[in-house]
Write an enzyme that holds these catalytic residues in place. Structure first.
Site, PDB file in Angstrom:
ATOM      1  N   LEU A  95       0.846  -1.203   0.000  1.00  0.00           N
ATOM      2  CA  LEU A  95       0.000   0.000   0.000  1.00  0.00           C
ATOM      3  C   LEU A  95       0.879   1.249   0.000  1.00  0.00           C
ATOM      4  CD1 LEU A  95      -2.539  -1.356   2.606  1.00  0.00           C
ATOM      5  CD2 LEU A  95      -2.972  -0.995   0.163  1.00  0.00           C
ATOM      6  N   HIS A 111       0.338  -9.815  11.119  1.00  0.00           N
ATOM      7  CA  HIS A 111       1.584 -10.284  10.505  1.00  0.00           C
ATOM      8  C   HIS A 111       2.068 -11.530  11.262  1.00  0.00           C
ATOM      9  CE1 HIS A 111       5.346 -10.107   8.341  1.00  0.00           C
ATOM     10  NE2 HIS A 111       5.968 -10.330   9.487  1.00  0.00           N
ATOM     11  N   ASP A 147       5.230  -3.498   7.374  1.00  0.00           N
ATOM     12  CA  ASP A 147       5.242  -4.247   8.639  1.00  0.00           C
ATOM     13  C   ASP A 147       5.787  -3.435   9.816  1.00  0.00           C
ATOM     14  OD1 ASP A 147       4.118  -6.437   7.335  1.00  0.00           O
ATOM     15  OD2 ASP A 147       6.064  -7.251   6.793  1.00  0.00           O
TER      16      ASP A 147
HETATM   17  C1  GRF Z   1      -1.718 -14.837   7.620  1.00  0.00           C
HETATM   18  O1  GRF Z   1      -0.637 -15.633   8.034  1.00  0.00           O
HETATM   19  C2  GRF Z   1      -1.459 -13.396   7.969  1.00  0.00           C
HETATM   20  O2  GRF Z   1      -0.711 -13.240   9.139  1.00  0.00           O
HETATM   21  C3  GRF Z   1      -0.681 -12.899   6.783  1.00  0.00           C
HETATM   22  O3  GRF Z   1      -1.249 -13.553   5.676  1.00  0.00           O
HETATM   23  C4  GRF Z   1      -1.843 -14.779   6.095  1.00  0.00           C
HETATM   24  C5  GRF Z   1      -3.264 -14.733   5.652  1.00  0.00           C
HETATM   25  O4  GRF Z   1      -3.945 -15.936   5.930  1.00  0.00           O
HETATM   26  N1  GRF Z   1      -0.723 -11.462   6.709  1.00  0.00           N
HETATM   27  P1  GRF Z   1      -5.519 -15.985   5.789  1.00  0.00           P
HETATM   28  O5  GRF Z   1      -5.859 -15.556   4.366  1.00  0.00           O
HETATM   29  O6  GRF Z   1      -6.102 -15.044   6.789  1.00  0.00           O
HETATM   30  O7  GRF Z   1      -5.903 -17.408   6.052  1.00  0.00           O
END
Ligand code: GRF
Length: 217
Positions: A95, A111, A147
């Site tokens: 973004l 994250h 992040d």
């Molecule tokens: C998760 O591990 C989240 O931390 C990361 O992307 C993944 C998404 O998984 N940002 P989901 O689509 O919510 O199952």
């Protein structure tokens, strides 16, 4: 009291979105999910959201000449839906600072690491390669640098000696499904404030004991 209106942005599986939908559908649900938005038309999570009766929208980044116009379309759609808080949940587009600043303090992300360690992709493989004994996951407010941003909730997950990235990812994901609903509830209850770019949480309790890995004895 009116419930906080949130949008969840996804690109794929959407298991974190599901955990937010589930917590919002309880009788004392903290917020109302007014939109699930994806940049990928066939994201598996969209079907779940549709079946749950939540308005869904696809905005495919490939149909826009640049990031700015793609993001302007997203912002316009979020504003149209009356969104007050945007939850990124596996939304796989970087973004721009302009988008992040438009939604400053109203944009959160999850994250799969204990930030500020292991920013970026492939966190679990990197944790294992480093021999770290703990990893985890983080819900944070989003700032322009990837992040980063004030941390709201974290969960620590011990790394097993025979873990591979997939095993570890599964356990971290279980923890993600606990902390994202918790963070949303804390925000929706008005308990979260940001002071000097750090989060304060009214009435938060901190566990006092430490966890040792490998276990003692
Ligand atoms: C998760 O591990 C989240 O931390 C990361 O992307 C993944 C998404 O998984 N940002 P989901 O689509 O919510 O199952």
């Amino acid at each position: 009291m009116a419930r906080l209106k949130i949008a969840v942005l996804i690109s794929g599986r959407g298991s974190n979105m599901r955990s937010l939908v589930e917590t919002c559908s309880t009788t004392d649900g903290p917020a109302e999910i007014v939109m699930v938005l994806s940049n990928v038309a066939d994201a598996a999570g969209l079907k779940f959201a549709k079946d749950a009766g939540i308005p869904t929208m696809t905005i495919d980044h490939r149909h826009f000449p640049d990031r700015e116009t793609f993001e302007q379309k997203i912002t316009a759609s979020l504003i149209d839906a009356g969104v007050e808080l945007v939850c990124l949940a596996g939304f796989m587009r970087l973004l721009t600072a302009s988008f992040v600043n438009t939604w400053r303090d109203r944009l959160v992300n999850i994250h799969p690491s204990l930030l500020p360690a292991y920013k970026g992709l492939h966190t679990h493989a990197r944790v294992i390669a480093d021999g770290a004994r703990f990893t985890g996951c983080t819900v944070h407010f989003v700032r322009p640098e990837m992040d980063t941003g004030p941390i709201i909730v974290q969960a620590a997950v011990p790394v097993a000696f025979d873990d591979d990235a997939d095993n570890l990812a599964r356990r971290v994901l279980d923890a993600e499904h606990q902390i994202y609903p918790l963070a949303l509830r804390l925000i929706a209850e008005g308990r979260v404030t940001i002071e000097n770019n750090l989060v304060r949480i009214k009435g938060a309790q901190t566990p006092v004991s430490s966890v040792v890995n490998p276990g003692l004895g």
